[in-house]
Enzyme design. Structure first.
Site, PDB file in Angstrom:
ATOM      1  N   GLU A 196       6.624 -21.890   7.771  1.00 63.90           N
ATOM      2  CA  GLU A 196       7.141 -21.033   8.831  1.00 63.90           C
ATOM      3  C   GLU A 196       8.192 -21.727   9.695  1.00 63.90           C
ATOM      4  O   GLU A 196       8.815 -21.099  10.539  1.00 63.90           O
ATOM      5  CB  GLU A 196       6.005 -20.553   9.727  1.00 63.90           C
ATOM      6  CG  GLU A 196       5.387 -21.638  10.581  1.00 63.90           C
ATOM      7  CD  GLU A 196       4.319 -21.099  11.522  1.00 63.90           C
ATOM      8  OE1 GLU A 196       4.462 -21.315  12.738  1.00 63.90           O
ATOM      9  OE2 GLU A 196       3.367 -20.453  11.036  1.00 63.90           O
TER      10      GLU A 196
ATOM     11  N   GLU B 206       0.803  -1.220   0.000  1.00 69.06           N
ATOM     12  CA  GLU B 206       0.000   0.000   0.000  1.00 69.06           C
ATOM     13  C   GLU B 206       0.837   1.271   0.000  1.00 69.06           C
ATOM     14  O   GLU B 206       0.311   2.368  -0.241  1.00 69.06           O
ATOM     15  CB  GLU B 206      -0.940  -0.007   1.214  1.00 69.06           C
ATOM     16  CG  GLU B 206      -2.064  -1.038   1.091  1.00 69.06           C
ATOM     17  CD  GLU B 206      -2.928  -1.130   2.330  1.00 69.06           C
ATOM     18  OE1 GLU B 206      -2.497  -0.630   3.387  1.00 69.06           O
ATOM     19  OE2 GLU B 206      -4.017  -1.718   2.244  1.00 69.06           O
TER      20      GLU B 206
END
Length: 268
Positions: free
Chosen positions: A111, A80
């Site tokens: 992960e 963004e």
């Protein structure tokens, strides 16, 4: 002894037996605790932001790493920044365990690798002027811990965003940012309060850094990308307000110069 507060039992029970109104009311009650959990660590966030700003003034970049919800939040915040502040895509980079495909679909065991984050970061040639933020609600994610450890060894500024005090991730970074949001409404579902806290802190970091870098004038996004008609209209009205010209003149200047900032400068 370290205990994951985010994994503790919810304060609410028999959820499947409750009315919709009660469920929504209780979720909202829990969500209201998040800003209160962040307020006490504003001094730590402030200190970190000032250090990030200094490095980015020297050409450094800001990196986020995380897994699952935490990784997605980092990628979203990074993505963004270019449309909001008109900065190059490489200024703020979000990396998620398992790669871009993990944004939409969980990648099993991604992960759990302590080495993969550094491999991912190395593809971007991360260096001493850059900053790395590890995002991990639990504070125990190997992908994040391994990346922060390696970055710190390379004299890269590091921070973490977690919701568990004393978590392992806090011991491998320069700036631990710990918002203690407490047990989740649905036990262990850290996409809820913990995720909200992470999102708010990421907003605070990126927005304040960009303001300090001069990417906001007054309170306006004068460098935003004009990527759709809504933003062109918003930009036109910003030019009108700043220069006191009519809509057509402001819009023509905006179209010609390509940004609110440049249009205002041309008409001033």
């Amino acid at each position: 002894m370290f205990k994951r507060i985010t994994e503790q039992p919810s304060h609410y029970n028999d959820l499947e037996q409750q009315s919709t109104r009660d469920l929504l009311t209780w979720i909202n009650q829990e969500d209201r605790k998040v800003p209160e959990a962040i307020e006490p660590i504003i001094p730590q966030i402030s200190e970190f932001v000032d250090e990030v700003h200094l490095r980015m003034m020297k050409g450094g970049r800001l990196f986020y790493i995380g897994a699952g919800t935490s990784g997605r939040l980092g990628v979203v915040d990074a993505s963004e920044c270019p449309p909001t502040f008109g900065v190059p895509h490489g200024w703020v980079v979000g990396l998620i365990a398992g790669g871009d495909g993990a944004m939409r679909k969980a990648v099993e065991f991604a992960e759990d690798s302590e080495n993969q984050a550094w491999k991912d970061l190395s593809e971007h040639e991360i260096g001493e002027n850059d900053t790395l933020v590890g995002i991990a609600a639990s504070g125990t994610t190997p992908y994040v811990i391994g990346g922060l450890q390696k970055a710190r060894e390379k004299n890269i500024l590091t921070a973490c965003i977690t919701c568990n005090p004393g978590a392992p991730v806090t011991e491998v970074c320069d700036h631990p940012l710990v918002a203690v949001t407490g047990p989740e409404f649905v036990t262990g579902s850290t996409r809820m309060k913990a995720g909200t806290a992470q999102k708010l802190i990421l907003n605070m970091i990126s927005t304040s850094v960009m303001i300090k870098l001069g990417r906001v004038a007054g309170n306006r996004m004068v460098d935003m990308q004009l990527s759709n008609n809504k933003l062109v209209d918003r930009g036109t009205r910003m030019v009108m307000e700043s220069t006191h010209v009519d809509y057509e003149t402001a819009n023509a200047a905006l179209q010609k110069h390509g940004s609110v900032r440049s249009a205002i400068e041309a008409l001033s």
